[in-house]
Design an enzyme around this catalytic site. Structure first.
Site, PDB file in Angstrom:
ATOM      1  N   TYR A   1       0.726  -1.151  -0.112  1.00 35.88           N
ATOM      2  CA  TYR A   1      -0.069   0.166  -0.156  1.00 35.88           C
ATOM      3  C   TYR A   1       0.751   1.415   0.152  1.00 35.88           C
ATOM      4  O   TYR A   1       0.696   2.154   0.957  1.00 35.88           O
ATOM      5  CB  TYR A   1      -0.838   0.074   1.200  1.00 35.88           C
ATOM      6  CG  TYR A   1      -1.643  -1.188   1.154  1.00 35.88           C
ATOM      7  CD1 TYR A   1      -2.767  -1.719   0.760  1.00 35.88           C
ATOM      8  CD2 TYR A   1      -1.343  -2.136   2.283  1.00 35.88           C
ATOM      9  CE1 TYR A   1      -3.397  -2.837   0.638  1.00 35.88           C
ATOM     10  CE2 TYR A   1      -2.060  -3.422   2.683  1.00 35.88           C
ATOM     11  CZ  TYR A   1      -2.918  -3.752   1.662  1.00 35.88           C
ATOM     12  OH  TYR A   1      -3.689  -5.019   2.146  1.00 35.88           O
TER      13      TYR A   1
ATOM     14  N   TYR B   1     -12.577  -7.479   6.480  1.00 38.94           N
ATOM     15  CA  TYR B   1     -11.291  -7.465   5.676  1.00 38.94           C
ATOM     16  C   TYR B   1     -11.111  -8.918   5.410  1.00 38.94           C
ATOM     17  O   TYR B   1     -10.830  -9.476   6.344  1.00 38.94           O
ATOM     18  CB  TYR B   1     -10.325  -6.664   6.158  1.00 38.94           C
ATOM     19  CG  TYR B   1      -9.071  -6.697   5.331  1.00 38.94           C
ATOM     20  CD1 TYR B   1      -9.134  -5.911   4.079  1.00 38.94           C
ATOM     21  CD2 TYR B   1      -7.991  -7.734   5.502  1.00 38.94           C
ATOM     22  CE1 TYR B   1      -7.928  -6.231   3.369  1.00 38.94           C
ATOM     23  CE2 TYR B   1      -7.000  -8.030   4.603  1.00 38.94           C
ATOM     24  CZ  TYR B   1      -6.889  -7.122   3.588  1.00 38.94           C
ATOM     25  OH  TYR B   1      -5.846  -7.337   2.603  1.00 38.94           O
TER      26      TYR B   1
ATOM     27  N   LYS C   1      -1.195 -16.547   7.901  1.00 34.78           N
ATOM     28  CA  LYS C   1      -0.403 -15.720   8.987  1.00 34.78           C
ATOM     29  C   LYS C   1       0.323 -16.496  10.023  1.00 34.78           C
ATOM     30  O   LYS C   1       1.247 -16.980   9.715  1.00 34.78           O
ATOM     31  CB  LYS C   1      -1.390 -14.670   9.600  1.00 34.78           C
ATOM     32  CG  LYS C   1      -1.910 -13.637   8.778  1.00 34.78           C
ATOM     33  CD  LYS C   1      -2.422 -12.648   9.413  1.00 34.78           C
ATOM     34  CE  LYS C   1      -3.146 -11.521   8.503  1.00 34.78           C
ATOM     35  NZ  LYS C   1      -2.118 -10.553   8.068  1.00 34.78           N
TER      36      LYS C   1
ATOM     37  N   ASP D   1     -13.216 -16.459   8.490  1.00 35.78           N
ATOM     38  CA  ASP D   1     -11.677 -16.046   8.006  1.00 35.78           C
ATOM     39  C   ASP D   1     -11.186 -15.867   9.486  1.00 35.78           C
ATOM     40  O   ASP D   1     -11.298 -14.929  10.043  1.00 35.78           O
ATOM     41  CB  ASP D   1     -12.064 -14.813   7.220  1.00 35.78           C
ATOM     42  CG  ASP D   1     -10.535 -14.309   7.172  1.00 35.78           C
ATOM     43  OD1 ASP D   1      -9.565 -14.814   7.442  1.00 35.78           O
ATOM     44  OD2 ASP D   1     -10.642 -13.282   6.099  1.00 35.78           O
TER      45      ASP D   1
END
Ligand code: PMP
Length: 423
Positions: free
Chosen positions: A15, A143, A273, A244
């Site tokens: 980003y 998200y 992760k 998620d």
């Protein structure tokens, strides 16, 4: 010295702009809970390298697992071949996750595991002769990743929808869950989601959500009762539930998986992760027998996904070692101690004039400011205090490695108090 000029002119960071890039700090090595910059400064990693580092850096057990595996094979294709590290890992994942989740798909990254989860849900309904059940119901402030399928389920306002709107599948969105973690969920709190399901279930394949902790979309903790009600509605109206747990998995919220706060099991679960203890990229998507059998008895007869690096043996080996360490080290006690200390030591910020809210759950501490912060200045000042954090928008938050000791955690909270309290 690293060539930062080249970095600045040629390398994308997450980003970031290549016209006006924010500073990037050159890292030489990392050890324990510290990241060491090229100039020798050691920074306490308050970000756990984006939720992934549980046991700290340069961990002998994880290094040994990778070294041993490297000598046997670093990689081999998974199509038509299998290996011990993958079998061991999938056995562990099936044993650790709720009982109905029996089948494992090993993916390359969190976003890919969300793509896989979405494809599983769509292929399932296709195989049931209901191809019109092909939309998802997602939550605002959610998200789920940056690839197209995942992006289409992220919050349509604070996500990236408007840039790619014409290319994104149009899904349905319910309001972000209102009741906080320790609050009950009233009928009113779930009413809008319920109505969306009642009115649209013939075209809905699944609800997709981050259980209990909404991460990058707002760092919000919500009521387990809300999650239980969503599970009940999915059962009542024949929708699959995709959880998620890419950020929350492996103990971060105080339970091994955040779904456990609500005592529910999803039909499809994404993990990533922390799966490899913050060492290598890998994710996993688990599903129930019902979903897998449905998919495989459909028109295609197979599940239509198969990445080149699926089941990478090095990643599987280090994931096995990381899960073993997690279980040996009493992660629950570590996370509870971090939770208590974050609660105690971030509490003074509640009184700071620039602070809107301070909240803690498990090994996650969030300070929400009233106004967006200047990330660049704040980060530089946190570095001066010996701490690595990456605030964004109105949020400064920490999810440190579980092995952080109380004096290092105090350095972290002290830096947050000093810098955020002054804003
Ligand atoms: N889902 C959630 C809840 C996440 O926090 C993230 C990562 N920020 C993802 C999905 C995407 O994972 P990755 O960055 O590994 O693709």
């Amino acid at each position: 010295m690293m060539d930062l000029e080249f970095d600045k002119n040629h390398i994308w960071h997450p980003y970031s702009s290549l016209i006006n890039p924010p500073p990037v700090y050159p890292v030489e090595r990392a050890e324990g809970v510290r990241i060491y910059l090229e100039d020798g400064r050691g920074l306490i990693d308050g970000m756990g390298s984006w939720w992934s580092t549980l046991h700290g850096y340069n961990v002998p057990e994880l290094n040994a697992a990778m070294q041993a595996q490297m000598k046997k094979m670093s990689h081999v294709m998974f199509g038509g071949l299998t290996h011990e590290p993958a079998i061991k890992l999938c056995k562990k994942l099936v044993a650790l996750t709720p009982e109905p989740l029996q089948k494992v798909f090993l993916a390359d990254s969190g976003s890919v595991s969300v793509e896989v989860a979405i494809k599983m849900a769509l292929q399932y309904w296709h195989s049931q002769g209901k191809p019109k059940k092909n939309k998802l119901l997602a939550l605002r402030n959610g998200y789920h990743g940056d690839t197209f399928g995942a992006m289409a389920t992220c919050d349509p306002v604070n996500g990236m929808h408007h840039l790619f709107a014409s290319q994104l599948t149009q899904h349905l969105f319910a309001p972000a869950p209102k009741p906080k973690f320790d609050e009950p969920c009233t009928d009113q709190d779930i009413a809008e989601l319920q109505q969306l399901i009642e009115q649209n279930h013939p075209q809905l394949a699944a609800v997709i959500l981050e259980p209990i902790v909404q991460g990058a979309g707002g760092m919000r903790f919500y009521s387990p009762e809300y999650l239980r009600k969503v599970r009940t509605l999915c059962d009542e109206f024949d929708l699959l539930l995709i959880a998620d747990e890419i950020a929350t998995g492996f103990g971060r919220s105080g339970k091994m998986f955040a779904c456990e706060h609500a005592g529910i099991s999803p039909d499809i679960l994404s993990l990533g992760k922390a799966l490899t203890g913050g060492t290598m990229t890998m994710a996993a998507t688990l599903c129930t027998d019902k979903v897998a059998n449905g998919i495989c008895s459909g028109e295609a007869g197979v599940f239509m996904h198969g990445p080149t690096f699926m089941g990478n043996p090095m990643a599987c080996a280090v994931a096995n070692a990381s899960i073993d360490l997690l279980l040996q080290r009493d992660w629950k006690q570590q996370v509870t101690a971090i939770e208590q200390q974050l609660n105690d030591e971030l509490a003074p910020l509640k009184k700071a004039s620039g602070v809107a809210d301070v909240r803690v759950l498990g090994a996650i501490g969030v300070v929400e400011m009233k106004q967006p912060v200047d990330n660049k200045t704040l980060q530089a000042s946190l570095i001066d205090h010996g701490v690595w954090l990456r605030p964004f928008g109105k949020l400064a938050y920490t999810m440190p490695p579980y092995v952080i000791d109380s004096s290092d955690l105090s350095i972290l909270t002290n830096a947050m108090n000093k810098t955020l309290g002054a804003l």
